[in-house]
Design a protein around this motif. Structure first.
Motif, PDB file in Angstrom:
ATOM      1  N   VAL A   2       7.621   5.045  10.091  1.00  0.00           N
ATOM      2  CA  VAL A   2       6.591   5.285  11.045  1.00  0.00           C
ATOM      3  C   VAL A   2       5.319   4.840  10.445  1.00  0.00           C
ATOM      4  CG1 VAL A   2       5.492   6.933  12.383  1.00  0.00           C
ATOM      5  CG2 VAL A   2       7.912   6.843  12.423  1.00  0.00           C
ATOM      6  N   GLU A   3       4.988   5.348   9.390  1.00  0.00           N
ATOM      7  CA  GLU A   3       3.795   5.011   8.566  1.00  0.00           C
ATOM      8  C   GLU A   3       3.528   3.698   8.243  1.00  0.00           C
ATOM      9  OE1 GLU A   3       0.126   5.830   6.972  1.00  0.00           O
ATOM     10  OE2 GLU A   3       1.347   7.014   8.489  1.00  0.00           O
ATOM     11  N   ARG A   4       4.295   3.008   7.871  1.00  0.00           N
ATOM     12  CA  ARG A   4       4.441   1.771   7.374  1.00  0.00           C
ATOM     13  C   ARG A   4       4.067   0.810   9.071  1.00  0.00           C
ATOM     14  NH1 ARG A   4       6.940  -3.042   8.116  1.00  0.00           N
ATOM     15  NH2 ARG A   4       8.856  -1.871   9.198  1.00  0.00           N
ATOM     16  N   GLN A  34       0.704  -1.119   0.116  1.00  0.00           N
ATOM     17  CA  GLN A  34       0.108   0.075  -0.071  1.00  0.00           C
ATOM     18  C   GLN A  34       0.798   1.366   0.132  1.00  0.00           C
ATOM     19  OE1 GLN A  34      -2.764  -0.595   3.231  1.00  0.00           O
ATOM     20  NE2 GLN A  34      -3.966  -2.153   2.350  1.00  0.00           N
ATOM     21  N   LEU A  35       2.103   1.324   0.858  1.00  0.00           N
ATOM     22  CA  LEU A  35       2.785   2.337   0.780  1.00  0.00           C
ATOM     23  C   LEU A  35       3.696   2.606  -0.412  1.00  0.00           C
ATOM     24  CD1 LEU A  35       3.906   2.254   4.582  1.00  0.00           C
ATOM     25  CD2 LEU A  35       2.352   3.849   3.664  1.00  0.00           C
ATOM     26  N   ALA A  36       3.811   1.522  -1.174  1.00  0.00           N
ATOM     27  CA  ALA A  36       4.764   1.597  -2.165  1.00  0.00           C
ATOM     28  C   ALA A  36       3.935   2.368  -3.384  1.00  0.00           C
ATOM     29  CB  ALA A  36       5.031   0.304  -3.004  1.00  0.00           C
ATOM     30  N   ARG A  37       2.432   1.948  -3.513  1.00  0.00           N
ATOM     31  CA  ARG A  37       1.631   2.829  -4.397  1.00  0.00           C
ATOM     32  C   ARG A  37       1.579   4.151  -4.124  1.00  0.00           C
ATOM     33  NH1 ARG A  37      -1.161  -2.066  -3.761  1.00  0.00           N
ATOM     34  NH2 ARG A  37      -2.631  -1.311  -2.307  1.00  0.00           N
ATOM     35  N   ARG A  42       2.405   2.142  11.391  1.00  0.00           N
ATOM     36  CA  ARG A  42       1.105   2.550  12.012  1.00  0.00           C
ATOM     37  C   ARG A  42       0.190   1.680  11.156  1.00  0.00           C
ATOM     38  NH1 ARG A  42      -3.054   4.702  10.276  1.00  0.00           N
ATOM     39  NH2 ARG A  42      -2.073   5.272   8.082  1.00  0.00           N
ATOM     40  N   LEU A  43       0.560   1.503   9.886  1.00  0.00           N
ATOM     41  CA  LEU A  43      -0.521   1.046   8.899  1.00  0.00           C
ATOM     42  C   LEU A  43      -0.521  -0.546   9.326  1.00  0.00           C
ATOM     43  CD1 LEU A  43      -2.633   0.996   6.723  1.00  0.00           C
ATOM     44  CD2 LEU A  43      -0.398   1.069   5.108  1.00  0.00           C
ATOM     45  N   VAL A  44       0.643  -1.079   9.703  1.00  0.00           N
ATOM     46  CA  VAL A  44       0.576  -2.798  10.128  1.00  0.00           C
ATOM     47  C   VAL A  44      -0.129  -2.843  11.283  1.00  0.00           C
ATOM     48  CG1 VAL A  44       2.155  -4.420  11.390  1.00  0.00           C
ATOM     49  CG2 VAL A  44       3.010  -3.319   9.181  1.00  0.00           C
ATOM     50  N   GLU A  45      -0.039  -1.908  12.410  1.00  0.00           N
ATOM     51  CA  GLU A  45      -0.795  -2.059  13.502  1.00  0.00           C
ATOM     52  C   GLU A  45      -2.558  -2.100  13.198  1.00  0.00           C
ATOM     53  OE1 GLU A  45       0.195  -3.363  16.376  1.00  0.00           O
ATOM     54  OE2 GLU A  45       2.319  -3.403  15.535  1.00  0.00           O
ATOM     55  N   GLU A  46      -2.717  -0.910  12.344  1.00  0.00           N
ATOM     56  CA  GLU A  46      -4.032  -0.824  11.820  1.00  0.00           C
ATOM     57  C   GLU A  46      -4.704  -2.067  11.305  1.00  0.00           C
ATOM     58  OE1 GLU A  46      -6.225   1.549   8.413  1.00  0.00           O
ATOM     59  OE2 GLU A  46      -4.955   2.911   9.675  1.00  0.00           O
ATOM     60  N   PRO A  76      10.338  11.444   3.940  1.00  0.00           N
ATOM     61  CA  PRO A  76      11.830  11.008   4.129  1.00  0.00           C
ATOM     62  C   PRO A  76      11.410   9.513   4.762  1.00  0.00           C
ATOM     63  CG  PRO A  76      11.360  13.044   5.453  1.00  0.00           C
ATOM     64  CD  PRO A  76      10.099  12.686   4.813  1.00  0.00           C
ATOM     65  N   HIS A  77      12.563   8.723   4.770  1.00  0.00           N
ATOM     66  CA  HIS A  77      12.599   7.466   5.015  1.00  0.00           C
ATOM     67  C   HIS A  77      12.037   7.048   6.323  1.00  0.00           C
ATOM     68  CE1 HIS A  77      13.432   3.115   4.755  1.00  0.00           C
ATOM     69  NE2 HIS A  77      14.336   3.417   6.279  1.00  0.00           N
TER      70      HIS A  77
END
Length: 153
Positions: free
Chosen positions: A131-133, A109-112, A135-139, A125-126
């Motif tokens: 951090v977003e990755r 999802q983040l790659a898209r 957060r998304l995993v936990e969601e 930034p990396h």
């Protein structure tokens, strides 16, 4: 804790001890290995199963080819005074499988999104992407597990 989590915990408690066991089938099959270990001939085995000797030989060959039914295995095991043990054992704990899958889906999802943002010169930034990755995993893990398997990958 909800019922699904309790069910998973109960299942995991039952599966954990099985992961360390060697379930590799003897080269010529469990039926033949047990029959021979008991010193039983195919004729004697057939008599115990109330089948013909050729049917027992066919059953052993069928197991060797991995084409035997569970019902036939169970019947043969009983004739050998054994218990058929049948289980699908995950190679790692189920929660680890789910986390790995959530991580994979989150990365896709983040790659898209990252690709679109890069095209617009708005890349994160990396460190922020990581951090977003997370957060998304936990969601994803808080949601129903079925949605992890709808995604491609």
């Amino acid at each position: 804790m909800d019922m699904a989590a309790l069910s998973l915990k109960h299942l995991e408690r039952r599966l954990a001890p099985l992961r360390s066991l060697d379930f590799s089938r003897p080269q010529r099959g469990w039926l033949r290995a047990m029959r021979e270990a008991l010193g039983m001939t195919t004729r004697q085995f057939a008599a115990r199963m109330e089948k013909s000797q050729s049917a027992v030989v066919d059953m052993e060959k069928s197991e060797e080819r991995e084409a035997i039914s569970l019902a036939s295995l169970r019947q043969a095991a009983e004739a050998l005074d054994c218990v058929l043990v049948y289980a699908i054992v995950p190679r790692q704990p189920v929660d680890e499988i789910l986390r790995a899958r959530a991580t994979e889906v989150a990365a896709q999802q983040l790659a898209r999104v990252s690709h679109s943002m890069a095209l617009e010169n708005q890349s994160l930034p990396h460190a922020e992407q990581e951090v977003e990755r997370q957060r998304l995993v936990e969601e994803l893990l808080r949601g129903p597990p079925a949605r992890l398997w709808d995604a491609q990958g």
